[in-house]
Design an enzyme around this catalytic site. Structure first.
Site, short mmCIF file in Angstrom:
data_model
loop_
_atom_site.label_atom_id
_atom_site.label_comp_id
_atom_site.label_asym_id
_atom_site.label_seq_id
_atom_site.Cartn_x
_atom_site.Cartn_y
_atom_site.Cartn_z
N PRO A 120 0.82 -1.21 0.00
CA PRO A 120 0.00 0.00 0.00
C PRO A 120 0.86 1.26 0.00
CG PRO A 120 0.10 -0.95 2.21
CD PRO A 120 0.83 -1.90 1.29
N CYS A 180 0.58 28.99 -14.73
CA CYS A 180 0.06 29.56 -15.97
C CYS A 180 -0.56 28.49 -16.86
CB CYS A 180 1.18 30.30 -16.68
SG CYS A 180 1.84 31.60 -15.64
N TYR A 213 1.17 11.15 -3.32
CA TYR A 213 1.18 11.61 -4.72
C TYR A 213 1.03 13.14 -4.86
CZ TYR A 213 0.62 6.61 -5.36
OH TYR A 213 0.80 5.25 -5.30
C1 LIG Z 1 1.65 2.35 -7.28
C2 LIG Z 1 1.89 0.97 -6.84
C3 LIG Z 1 1.55 0.58 -5.54
C4 LIG Z 1 0.87 1.49 -4.56
O1 LIG Z 1 -0.42 1.81 -4.95
P1 LIG Z 1 -1.37 2.64 -3.97
O2 LIG Z 1 -2.60 2.84 -4.74
O3 LIG Z 1 -0.68 3.92 -3.66
O4 LIG Z 1 -1.58 1.81 -2.75
C5 LIG Z 1 1.87 -0.71 -5.17
N1 LIG Z 1 2.46 -1.58 -6.00
C6 LIG Z 1 2.79 -1.24 -7.26
C7 LIG Z 1 3.44 -2.23 -8.13
C8 LIG Z 1 2.52 0.04 -7.71
O5 LIG Z 1 2.83 0.36 -8.96
#
Ligand SMILES: *Cc1c(COP(=O)(O)O)cnc(C)c1O
Length: 443
Positions: free
Chosen positions: A295, A365, A394
């Site tokens: 996560p 802009c 993010y």
């Molecule tokens: C982006 C990503 C995650 C994390 O995803 P979340 O939506 O931020 O929990 C986990 N594993 C992989 C391979 C990813 O690309």
């Protein structure tokens, strides 16, 4: 089912204090804005640690679980240190993330290197730092990694990234597990990849399978489907190739509550679904795999807010009222990238009657630089501090220097203490890598 903090919009200790200002973990947000200036990323340590503990508690009934934090959602040395202290490993997707967690003192055995087009230098760095697992995405990478491992006299423990063919209902740009995806081997390619590993790539040690089905996921059933598909593939591969794969990486993706219309499931609900699906498969096939979860958003998003100062405003006759802030798409590109929605309050008057509907416009802009469309607030005035919630994931990690604007600072708060964990960039930082070739002359 127990609730978890990803189901809140605000950090856990958010309240209105005696002065009528918003306060998180004993820190008055208007004082933070004054002391550290704005825009300012704020991370609440207490919420972050609580969320980590909820994940650990939720998956405790299946002790073969390894929790990795997806660094791409937020990667700083201080937050990495906290996550490692809470028992998390890391999913990294670049040399930069690998280097940051390494500098934070993370045990590199707990790190998994993932990514869809890893570079030679990055793979070499992973071998040199001894990351625990490399998730291999494609045929080119299999042969490249084998060659690099051979040259450095090492073997690499790998997972194969596969696309399980699961559609989840989230924004198209953050769906990753569907068949027509740029990520990973599709189910028709796995067997050739394994034949190559068995017959030619002797420096690769295949441990299991990896998938990630998307992000900001609210459905729970997709996780059961994912466990069923990965488990069945693992069993099929073991039988066909005489292997003993016993690791399944289920990726990340659990959603958070950005606004009142979002109703993400709790971590406990997801854990329940995953563990039940695992137990069914364990009973059926007799293998008890190690599972990894990765996560990102659901760990850090709710712990973060961003503070902005409100500047000018503009009332379009018979139209929108815009209020401008001192940040926008460069510190939070999500609204302009995928129409993401956010909730906000005015930190210096959260309890005044909300009587005006405005659109919060960024300073950059681009007409698309709108942070929040139509939010009703107590009449915003110049100098007010706007607190935008759920910016822990993010935001900083996707930030840019668009318009040649310096990136904000980040502070970590806990029980009245506030420490800088990322310095605000300076104008000198912006020009640090610029060069003026001599032939352009003196002036
Ligand atoms: C982006 C990503 C995650 C994390 O995803 P979340 O939506 O931020 O929990 C986990 N594993 C992989 C391979 C990813 O690309």
């Amino acid at each position: 089912m127990k609730n978890s903090a990803n189901q809140n919009i605000k950090p856990l200790t958010t309240r209105v204090n005696e002065r009528g200002n918003l306060e998180i973990s004993g820190c008055d947000l208007t004082e933070l804005a004054e002391k550290f200036s704005t825009p300012l990323y704020v991370v609440d340590e207490n919420t972050l640690r609580t969320i980590c503990r909820e994940y650990k508690e939720a998956f405790a009934p299946y002790p073969n679980t390894r929790l990795l934090f997806a660094s791409k959602s937020l990667c700083t040395m201080a937050t990495s240190r906290i996550l490692a202290q809470e028992g998390f490993g890391f999913d990294v997707v670049s040399d930069g993330e690998m280097f940051t967690v390494h500098k934070a003192g993370v045990d590199m055995k707990t790190v998994l290197f993932n990514g869809s087009n890893k570079g030679i230098d990055e793979l070499n760095l992973a071998l040199e730092l001894g990351v625990g697992r490399i998730s291999v995405d494609n045929f080119l990478e299999l042969s490249l990694l084998n060659e690099l491992a051979q040259k450095s006299g090492k073997t690499a423990d790998i997972l194969l990234r596969i696309t399980p063919g699961i559609e989840c209902h989230t924004h198209e740009y953050i769906q990753t597990g569907h068949l027509d995806s740029k990520f990973g081997f599709d189910l028709t390619q796995i067997d050739s990849a394994i034949e190559l590993i068995q017959d030619e790539y002797k420096k690769l040690n295949l441990k299991g399978l990896h998938a990630h089905i998307g992000s900001q996921i609210f459905e729970t059933k997709v996780y059961k489907d994912e466990v069923d598909i990965l488990f069945a593939q693992m069993v099929r591969i073991n039988e066909k190739f005489g292997l003993n794969l016993d690791e399944l990486n289920l990726g990340g993706g659990l959603g958070v509550k950005y606004t009142n219309v979002d109703h993400p499931p709790s971590t406990f609900e997801i854990a329940d679904i995953i563990i039940n699906a695992l137990e069914e498969n364990i009973k059926k096939y007799g293998i008890k795999p190690v599972i990894y979860l990765e996560p990102g958003r659901s760990i850090v998003c709710t712990a973060g807010v961003t503070l902005y100062t409100i500047g000018s405003s503009k009332q379009v006759p018979h139209g929108t009222k815009y209020i401008a802030i001192d940040g926008g798409m460069a510190d939070n590109p999500r609204p302009s990238m995928y129409q993401a929605e956010y909730f906000a309050q005015i930190a210096n008057k959260p309890e005044k009657p909300a009587d005006e509907t405005v659109t919060v416009a960024g300073r950059y802009c681009e007409s698309g630089d709108i942070l929040i469309k139509n939010i009703t607030l107590p009449t915003p005035e110049e100098g007010d501090i706007l607190c935008v919630y759920n910016t822990g994931a993010y935001n900083y990690s996707m930030s840019s220097n668009y318009n040649r604007v310096t990136k904000p600072a980040m502070v970590l708060i806990n029980e009245g203490c506030a420490d800088i964990i990322v310095e605000r960039e300076t104008l000198e930082d912006l020009t640090r890598n610029d060069k003026l070739p001599q032939r352009l002359g003196e002036k």
